[in-house]
Scaffold this active site. Sequence first.
Site, mmCIF file in Angstrom:
data_model
loop_
_atom_site.group_PDB
_atom_site.id
_atom_site.type_symbol
_atom_site.label_atom_id
_atom_site.label_comp_id
_atom_site.label_asym_id
_atom_site.label_seq_id
_atom_site.Cartn_x
_atom_site.Cartn_y
_atom_site.Cartn_z
ATOM 1 N N GLU A 32 60.625 68.586 5.515
ATOM 2 C CA GLU A 32 60.757 69.408 6.717
ATOM 3 C C GLU A 32 62.179 69.893 6.959
ATOM 4 O O GLU A 32 62.492 70.394 8.036
ATOM 5 C CB GLU A 32 60.242 68.635 7.930
ATOM 6 N N GLU B 90 57.479 59.072 18.633
ATOM 7 C CA GLU B 90 56.155 59.378 18.086
ATOM 8 C C GLU B 90 55.673 58.250 17.195
ATOM 9 O O GLU B 90 56.426 57.756 16.346
ATOM 10 C CB GLU B 90 56.246 60.681 17.276
ATOM 11 N N LYS C 92 48.233 69.440 16.555
ATOM 12 C CA LYS C 92 48.242 70.058 15.231
ATOM 13 C C LYS C 92 46.840 70.615 15.009
ATOM 14 O O LYS C 92 45.885 69.843 14.869
ATOM 15 C CB LYS C 92 48.577 69.040 14.139
ATOM 16 N N ARG D 110 53.322 71.123 10.105
ATOM 17 C CA ARG D 110 53.017 70.058 9.159
ATOM 18 C C ARG D 110 54.104 70.042 8.094
ATOM 19 O O ARG D 110 54.856 71.002 7.923
ATOM 20 C CB ARG D 110 51.650 70.264 8.484
ATOM 21 N N SER D 111 54.174 68.948 7.351
ATOM 22 C CA SER D 111 55.224 68.844 6.330
ATOM 23 C C SER D 111 55.017 69.854 5.207
ATOM 24 O O SER D 111 55.979 70.367 4.632
ATOM 25 C CB SER D 111 55.277 67.421 5.773
ATOM 26 N N LYS E 126 57.525 71.305 17.780
ATOM 27 C CA LYS E 126 58.092 70.555 16.661
ATOM 28 C C LYS E 126 57.955 71.427 15.424
ATOM 29 O O LYS E 126 56.875 71.532 14.838
ATOM 30 C CB LYS E 126 57.354 69.234 16.497
#
Length: 412
Positions: A199, A280, A331, A360-361, A382
């Site tokens: 990321e 988280e 997500k 997402r990664s 995020k």
Amino acid sequence: MAAISSVRGRIIYNSRGSKTIEIDIISEGGFAGRVCAPSGASVGRHEAAAFAPGGPAESLGILEKNIQKFIGLESSDLRGIHDAIREIDPSPRYSQVGGAVAFAVSIASMESASRAAGRQLFEMLSQRDSFYIPYPLGNILGGGAHAGPGTPDIQEILVCATGAKTIQDAADTNLAVHRELGRILSENDPGFTRGRGDEGGWAPKLENQAALEMATRACENLGYTLGREVSLGADFAASTQWDEKKQRYVYDRAGFENTPGEQIDFAAEIISKYKLAYVEDAVHEEAFDAMAELTGRFPKVMIAGDDLTVTNKDILARAVESKSCNAAILKVNQAGSLHDALEFASLADKSGIKLVTSHRSGESADSHIAHIGIATGSRMLKAGIVGGERTAKINELLRLAGHDLICGMAEV
């Protein structure tokens, strides 16, 4: 209103170089929507399956055999699109066709509808009277499943410019902290290759506490006070440490193990010492009571479920009842379709749970989650800090900030 006239799919690659699915939907009048499905590395056991058992090619083949189910549907009819997908795959986790198809078809349809209507996507997705820009939350140092051996066990150390008044200031601050941390890491280790995780966060060979200390120093070197102009966050991704047989959290890289009680204290000490604003998955995905204890200890900190809640409204309802979190990650591909995700967002809103819309990664260069974050009233987005697939989301927030319906930054 514009009916769907064409659905086409293809296999392309995400930011990790893994195969994924991209869908084009065209509505009457030639209005096109195009969406590429992302994928995660740290995956909750209850989230939607990414693909059919045979992978992306099988998922795409199933869709191609069922394209007529979508032709003629109104592109703005999100429930109708969802129902058509469910005719193809009624399984609870989209295990037959894959959540990537549900994700890409449902969002591409709404993008096509927004263009046909001459409106922004976030407007089409929400009935809110006012809209706010979520604060960007970015990974500055990566470990765990998002980076290689020798990196911290904690999966992400994050930064959020909680004192910023504009998205431009927030983006500038996050970038400055990321750059300063890179400088500190190079100074600390002349052999540091300036490698980065999935990321975009730096991926140094460090233990957890040293990584947190250096992240703190990066903020302070720039003249920021933690908890004021900037705040740190952490994604523990504790399910990746949890050993079911041992009933322990096993931190292989740091060389220690925690009992469930010790894990709560471990997370609590980090929250207090580094004045974290966001936490988280500090415990594993089934530990609702332990999450409730942390939430009770730190009511002013965003204690967020990701693997815990997996964008599933039924699981979120359980978390709300047990007071297991005060924030939740959204997500879309965890849920499957956009309709599923918006039902989750609606329950969160009614229950006083703060939303954080997340990438997402394994990401694409799409910017749709910027619109989804605004539409759902998310407090944070995020979305990473650097990397083309990450900055695409931040750049979209910068564009949208000038829209007449945007009232400024969200409250955090």
